[in-house]
Design a protein around this motif. Structure first.
Motif, short mmCIF file in Angstrom:
data_model
loop_
_atom_site.label_atom_id
_atom_site.label_comp_id
_atom_site.label_asym_id
_atom_site.label_seq_id
_atom_site.Cartn_x
_atom_site.Cartn_y
_atom_site.Cartn_z
N GLY A 72 0.69 -1.24 0.16
CA GLY A 72 0.00 -0.02 0.08
C GLY A 72 0.75 1.15 0.06
N SER A 73 2.12 1.38 0.80
CA SER A 73 2.74 2.25 0.79
C SER A 73 3.51 2.39 -0.59
N VAL A 74 3.81 1.61 -1.07
CA VAL A 74 4.54 1.70 -2.62
C VAL A 74 3.64 2.21 -3.44
N VAL A 75 2.15 1.76 -3.31
CA VAL A 75 1.21 2.40 -4.35
C VAL A 75 0.99 3.78 -4.19
N PHE A 76 0.65 4.09 -2.79
CA PHE A 76 0.49 5.53 -2.40
C PHE A 76 1.57 6.64 -2.85
N THR A 77 2.69 6.28 -2.20
CA THR A 77 3.81 7.11 -2.55
C THR A 77 3.92 7.43 -4.16
N SER A 78 3.84 6.10 -4.97
CA SER A 78 4.19 6.18 -6.25
C SER A 78 3.25 7.13 -7.02
N VAL A 79 1.98 6.88 -6.86
CA VAL A 79 0.72 7.67 -7.39
C VAL A 79 0.93 9.27 -6.96
N LEU A 80 1.39 9.62 -5.73
CA LEU A 80 1.87 10.84 -5.53
C LEU A 80 2.95 11.48 -6.12
N GLU A 81 3.94 10.68 -6.31
CA GLU A 81 5.15 11.07 -7.02
C GLU A 81 4.86 11.16 -8.72
N PHE A 82 4.06 10.25 -9.00
CA PHE A 82 3.72 10.42 -10.36
C PHE A 82 3.11 11.50 -10.76
N LEU A 83 1.84 11.90 -9.95
CA LEU A 83 1.13 12.82 -10.21
C LEU A 83 1.74 14.31 -10.03
N THR A 84 2.60 14.54 -8.96
CA THR A 84 3.48 15.65 -8.94
C THR A 84 4.37 15.91 -10.27
N GLY A 85 4.94 14.81 -10.35
CA GLY A 85 5.82 14.89 -11.68
C GLY A 85 5.12 15.42 -13.17
N TRP A 86 4.06 14.78 -13.26
CA TRP A 86 3.21 14.91 -14.40
C TRP A 86 2.69 16.59 -14.26
N VAL A 87 2.31 16.89 -13.47
CA VAL A 87 1.55 18.57 -13.11
C VAL A 87 3.12 19.41 -13.60
N LEU A 88 3.95 19.06 -12.75
CA LEU A 88 4.99 19.96 -13.12
C LEU A 88 5.49 20.08 -14.64
N GLU A 89 5.50 18.75 -15.23
CA GLU A 89 6.00 18.51 -16.49
C GLU A 89 5.06 19.48 -17.28
N LYS A 90 3.86 19.15 -17.28
CA LYS A 90 2.59 19.77 -17.98
C LYS A 90 2.76 21.43 -17.87
N LEU A 91 3.27 21.81 -16.48
CA LEU A 91 3.41 23.34 -16.56
C LEU A 91 4.84 23.66 -17.09
N PHE A 92 5.86 22.89 -17.00
CA PHE A 92 7.25 23.59 -17.65
C PHE A 92 7.73 22.68 -19.01
N HIS A 93 6.87 21.76 -19.27
CA HIS A 93 7.24 21.21 -20.54
C HIS A 93 8.86 20.48 -20.49
N ASP A 94 9.04 20.26 -19.13
CA ASP A 94 10.37 19.67 -18.81
C ASP A 94 10.19 18.97 -17.65
N LYS A 95 10.75 17.75 -17.49
CA LYS A 95 10.75 16.96 -16.22
C LYS A 95 11.76 17.63 -15.22
N TRP A 96 11.38 17.68 -13.95
CA TRP A 96 11.89 18.07 -12.80
C TRP A 96 12.87 17.05 -12.31
N TRP A 97 12.34 15.89 -12.44
CA TRP A 97 13.38 14.58 -12.06
C TRP A 97 13.01 13.61 -13.01
N ASP A 98 14.04 12.81 -13.50
CA ASP A 98 13.95 11.96 -14.52
C ASP A 98 14.43 10.67 -14.20
N TYR A 99 13.82 9.69 -14.08
CA TYR A 99 14.12 8.19 -13.80
C TYR A 99 14.12 7.35 -15.29
N THR A 100 14.15 7.93 -16.46
CA THR A 100 14.07 7.39 -17.70
C THR A 100 15.46 6.24 -17.77
N ASN A 101 16.43 6.79 -17.14
CA ASN A 101 17.45 5.70 -17.46
C ASN A 101 17.64 4.38 -16.26
#
Length: 304
Positions: A72-101
């Motif tokens: 449950g902790s994995v799910v809650f924290t992951s959803v929160l981090e995903f939503l935060t990163g998605w919103v910030l990228e929509k505002l700035f058109h660039d990722k504030w952090w990037d785990y692509t690699n």
């Protein structure tokens, strides 16, 4: 509810502060220097406060089942981090952090490695740290506690307002820097093309003159040479005038860029330093890099 609003607010600020300390310590180990992490300027990482609160309010009653608590902790924290990163990228058109690699990531916002780490951390918090936090909060006198919460809350809201205002100004500044960089590139290319065209034209005219002279008799040779010299002189003067206008334009652009980069803004500098992934972004990466270089230049200059 399991907890009172008094306790919940204290939990938010305490875990937000502990999260900030964790981020600072992590960056100190990685970079060997202090980095003020987080969205706002103060020592609070709100994402930690909200994340731990969500786990406590929803999953703490299930803490006897470690597997459910962990997943449950994995799910809650992951959803929160995903939503935060998605919103910030929509505002700035660039990722504030990037785990692509990193392996098993989702759009670079979250990855299995850190999601599992958040899960373990939340289990440790719920089982070991939170009971101590509850005792600490219960020791705070109610009147003093509410006064402190009012102070912390006012500072937190004011910090967010100031940060959001300055962050909203940042894309405009970045677009201006990016436009100047593109214009400088175009001017530099045009200067190079002008030099190339001048050299190529001179070579072509010389070859043309050589061919014409081979066909003409001697009496016209001098006249043609003088005429060719006049043409070359006129072409050189036109080319030189054009190059001077390009150099003037380049100097003007450099002056404008220096004015943009030289305008100090603590929030912009802090965000640039705290989130280096922004300097690798496809939209404003070059502009963020220029801001960072200017920040380092000022920093090194102040040391001297």
């Amino acid at each position: 509810m399991r907890y009172t609003w008094f306790q919940i607010l204290w939990f938010f600020f305490l875990y937000g502060f502990l999260g900030w300390c964790t981020e600072v310590a992590f960056q100190a180990i990685r970079q060997g220097k202090f980095v003020n992490r987080g969205f706002v300027n103060g020592p609070i990482c709100s994402i930690y406060g909200f994340g731990v609160l969500s786990v406590l309010l929803v999953l703490e009653p299930l803490k006897d089942n470690l597997l459910i608590l962990f997943l449950g902790s994995v799910v809650f924290t992951s959803v929160l981090e995903f939503l935060t990163g998605w919103v910030l990228e929509k505002l700035f058109h660039d990722k504030w952090w990037d785990y692509t690699n990193r392996p098993l990531n989702i759009k670079g916002y979250i990855c299995l490695e850190f999601s599992l780490a958040w899960g373990v951390a939340c289990v440790v918090v719920v089982d070991l740290i939170h009971p101590l936090i509850v005792k600490l909060v219960n020791l705070v006198p109610m009147t003093l506690g509410w006064i402190l919460l009012a102070v912390f809350g006012t500072a937190w809201v004011a910090d967010h307002i100031v940060t959001i205002i300055e962050v909203c100004k940042l894309p405009k500044r970045l677009r201006a820097i990016q436009a100047i960089e593109d214009a400088l590139t175009a001017v530099s290319d045009e200067i190079g093309e002008n030099i190339y065209r001048g050299a190529s034209g001179a070579k072509a005219r010389g070859e043309e003159l050589h061919a014409d002279l081979a066909e003409k008799n001697a009496e016209f040779k001098q006249a043609m040479q003088e005429k060719a010299a006049d043409r070359r002189q006129a072409a050189q003067e036109r080319g030189e005038a054009y190059r001077q206008s390009l150099e003037a334009r380049r100097a003007e652009l450099l002056q404008k860029r220096e004015a943009l980069l030289g305008r100090r803004n603590y929030v912009h500098d802090r965000i640039n330093k705290a989130f280096p992934a922004l300097r690798e972004g496809k939209t404003y990466g070059r502009a963020f890099t220029k801001l960072h270089d200017k920040f380092q230049e000022r920093k090194n200059g102040s040391k001297d």
